[in-house]
Design an enzyme around this catalytic site. Structure first.
Site, mmCIF file in Angstrom:
data_model
loop_
_atom_site.group_PDB
_atom_site.id
_atom_site.type_symbol
_atom_site.label_atom_id
_atom_site.label_comp_id
_atom_site.label_asym_id
_atom_site.label_seq_id
_atom_site.Cartn_x
_atom_site.Cartn_y
_atom_site.Cartn_z
ATOM 1 N N TYR A 29 0.871 -1.179 0.000
ATOM 2 C CA TYR A 29 0.000 0.000 0.000
ATOM 3 C C TYR A 29 0.911 1.234 0.000
ATOM 4 O O TYR A 29 2.007 1.181 0.552
ATOM 5 C CB TYR A 29 -0.852 0.038 1.274
ATOM 6 C CG TYR A 29 -1.714 -1.192 1.512
ATOM 7 C CD1 TYR A 29 -2.932 -1.337 0.856
ATOM 8 C CD2 TYR A 29 -1.312 -2.173 2.405
ATOM 9 C CE1 TYR A 29 -3.732 -2.451 1.097
ATOM 10 C CE2 TYR A 29 -2.111 -3.288 2.646
ATOM 11 C CZ TYR A 29 -3.319 -3.425 1.997
ATOM 12 O OH TYR A 29 -4.107 -4.519 2.237
ATOM 13 N N ARG B 40 1.802 2.498 3.751
ATOM 14 C CA ARG B 40 2.257 1.563 4.783
ATOM 15 C C ARG B 40 3.372 0.674 4.264
ATOM 16 O O ARG B 40 3.374 0.328 3.089
ATOM 17 C CB ARG B 40 1.107 0.628 5.202
ATOM 18 C CG ARG B 40 0.111 1.226 6.131
ATOM 19 C CD ARG B 40 -1.244 0.530 6.007
ATOM 20 N NE ARG B 40 -1.976 1.021 4.839
ATOM 21 C CZ ARG B 40 -3.140 0.534 4.410
ATOM 22 N NH1 ARG B 40 -3.720 -0.448 5.044
ATOM 23 N NH2 ARG B 40 -3.723 1.042 3.349
ATOM 24 N N CYS C 275 1.322 -20.464 10.255
ATOM 25 C CA CYS C 275 2.001 -19.212 9.884
ATOM 26 C C CYS C 275 1.980 -18.983 8.384
ATOM 27 O O CYS C 275 2.213 -19.896 7.591
ATOM 28 C CB CYS C 275 3.445 -19.240 10.359
ATOM 29 S SG CYS C 275 4.347 -17.739 9.912
ATOM 30 N N ASP D 38 -4.639 -17.891 5.094
ATOM 31 C CA ASP D 38 -3.979 -17.658 3.802
ATOM 32 C C ASP D 38 -3.677 -18.976 3.081
ATOM 33 O O ASP D 38 -3.567 -20.018 3.719
ATOM 34 C CB ASP D 38 -2.668 -16.888 4.003
ATOM 35 C CG ASP D 38 -2.910 -15.440 4.397
ATOM 36 O OD1 ASP D 38 -3.983 -14.902 4.064
ATOM 37 O OD2 ASP D 38 -2.029 -14.856 5.053
HETATM 38 C C1 LIG Z 1 -1.672 -6.448 6.384
HETATM 39 C C2 LIG Z 1 -0.602 -5.650 5.822
HETATM 40 C C3 LIG Z 1 -0.510 -4.279 6.106
HETATM 41 C C4 LIG Z 1 -1.442 -3.566 7.046
HETATM 42 O O1 LIG Z 1 -2.737 -3.531 6.643
HETATM 43 P P1 LIG Z 1 -3.819 -2.791 7.570
HETATM 44 O O2 LIG Z 1 -5.101 -3.114 6.899
HETATM 45 O O3 LIG Z 1 -3.472 -1.322 7.545
HETATM 46 O O4 LIG Z 1 -3.688 -3.346 8.937
HETATM 47 C C5 LIG Z 1 0.497 -3.563 5.511
HETATM 48 N N1 LIG Z 1 1.391 -4.149 4.697
HETATM 49 C C6 LIG Z 1 1.329 -5.442 4.407
HETATM 50 C C7 LIG Z 1 2.337 -6.015 3.503
HETATM 51 C C8 LIG Z 1 0.331 -6.246 4.980
HETATM 52 O O5 LIG Z 1 0.304 -7.551 4.709
HETATM 53 S S1 SF4 Z 2 2.186 -16.544 12.852
HETATM 54 FE FE1 SF4 Z 2 4.291 -16.883 12.056
HETATM 55 S S2 SF4 Z 2 5.346 -14.953 12.451
HETATM 56 FE FE2 SF4 Z 2 3.531 -14.973 13.765
HETATM 57 S S3 SF4 Z 2 4.212 -15.864 15.706
HETATM 58 FE FE3 SF4 Z 2 3.389 -17.528 14.488
HETATM 59 S S4 SF4 Z 2 5.186 -18.369 13.454
HETATM 60 FE FE4 SF4 Z 2 5.776 -16.350 14.165
#
Ligand SMILES: *Cc1c(COP(=O)(O)O)cnc(C)c1O
Ligand code: SF4
Length: 341
Positions: free
Chosen positions: A82, A85, A101, A262
């Site tokens: 984005y 961010r 994860c 995911d």
């Molecule tokens: C989730 C994410 C964000 C943050 O998204 P918000 O909707 O603002 O919480 C920013 N960068 C990446 C790469 C993300 O995966």
């Molecule tokens: S989701 Fe992935 S990055 Fe987050 S605490 Fe668990 S292992 Fe670590």
């Protein structure tokens, strides 16, 4: 689609616990292991941390990097999807590794911390891109770093004037709550405005220790959010999530996102149908304080970003009014302003 499903041969579940353990990172903190009430996959803490053969189910739509973060990495260690961010991978280490994860290609495979040269490159990029106002320090788990190492990262980000807020994503309040010491919070409060998003998935993770950790962070003036991943047979149940979200508000943590799992390798057995999450959100709306209700989001494949999913509340609409459905299924007509007719 039928061929796709046939191709993944999902019914042949290999009993490959050893292979799962060697393919995906494994570590469980003694504290987190102590939360297991039974040593079988029916226990949510067990299922989220102990390798299982089911992780080897490997349909072709799962991948190592489903969000295509690598493609959105302008400088090593910084992911930007984005304009305002960016997400910094500060370390690949976590206190415990989650079987679900999304960043298993990074976490725990090779345990390392961001180097000084990568950090300088990331900071230079932030300086050149003043549109970035929100930096998410992620990983791995940034709170596994020493105070000195973390302070170096926070100080470097804060030296960029265009960065307004820093967010830290950390599961240590859940998996290693004793990490949240007074020394740590004392250091963190020098970097305000600082926000922390943590990752509770099940009421069994709400303990006196995790409450104390969250309260200590909140007392340091850090607003706390929570990102839950919707996981089959762990929390895909409105009663379980209701208890979790209520419990989080009590320890001053605001449920922020409920994530559809995911499409990462090793999670097929955790995935739930999209409709399940939408239905749960619909039920929660009538039962829970709005403060306790997160946004249900899907981080779509191919790096499309997060898309919120809501139960459809618009029954029909025309230029003069909207017909809406409430949480009980009753219909209500809302007239539009005369001025716009
Ligand atoms: C989730 C994410 C964000 C943050 O998204 P918000 O909707 O603002 O919480 C920013 N960068 C990446 C790469 C993300 O995966
Ligand atoms: S989701 Fe992935 S990055 Fe987050 S605490 Fe668990 S292992 Fe670590």
């Amino acid at each position: 689609m039928a061929e796709l499903i046939a191709a993944c041969n999902w019914q042949k579940v290999p009993n490959g616990v050893h292979e799962a353990a060697s393919r995906f990172p494994l570590a469980i903190s003694p504290y987190y292991a102590s939360l297991m009430q039974r040593l079988d996959p029916g226990d949510p803490v067990f299922a989220m941390s102990v390798p299982q053969g089911r992780e080897l189910i490997d349909p072709p739509f799962l991948s190592d990097d489903p969000l295509e973060e690598e493609r959105h990495t302008p400088v090593p260690g910084l992911v930007q999807r984005y304009s305002d961010r960016a997400l910094l991978i500060s370390t690949t280490i976590c206190a415990s590794y989650c079987r679900h994860c999304t960043r298993k290609r990074v976490t725990g495979q090779r345990e390392s911390v961001i180097s000084s040269s990568r950090l300088s490159q990331a900071v230079a990029y932030l300086r050149q891109n003043p549109k970035i106002r929100d930096v998410i320090v992620s990983g791995g788990d940034p709170l596994t770093l020493s105070e000195e190492a973390l302070e170096k990262i926070l100080g470097a980000i804060r030296s960029v004037k265009s960065v307004e807020i820093i967010r830290i994503g950390s599961r240590t309040p859940v998996t290693l709550p004793m990490r949240i010491t007074d020394e740590l919070t004392c250091m963190l409060r020098r970097y305000h405005p600082l926000w922390i998003n943590t990752h509770f998935n099940h009421p069994q993770e709400l303990t006196p220790q995790s409450s104390e950790a969250c309260e200590r962070l909140a007392d340091a003036g850090i607003p706390l959010g929570n990102q839950t991943v919707l996981l089959r047979e762990i929390n895909d149940d409105s009663r379980v999530l209701e208890t979790l979200f209520r419990g989080l508000l009590r320890i001053r943590v605001r449920p922020y996102y409920l994530h559809q799992c995911d499409l990462v390798r090793g999670v097929e057995h955790f995935r739930t149908p999209m409709a399940r999450g939408i239905e749960i959100m619909n039920v929660l709306r009538g039962r829970l304080s709005g403060l306790a209700i997160p946004t249900f989001v899907v981080d779509v494949p191919n790096g499309g970003g997060k898309i919120p999913l809501l139960p459809c509340k618009i029954v029909s609409s025309d230029s003069s009014s909207y017909l809406l459905r409430n949480f009980e299924g009753d219909h209500f007509c809302c007239p539009e302003p005369l001025h716009f007719l």
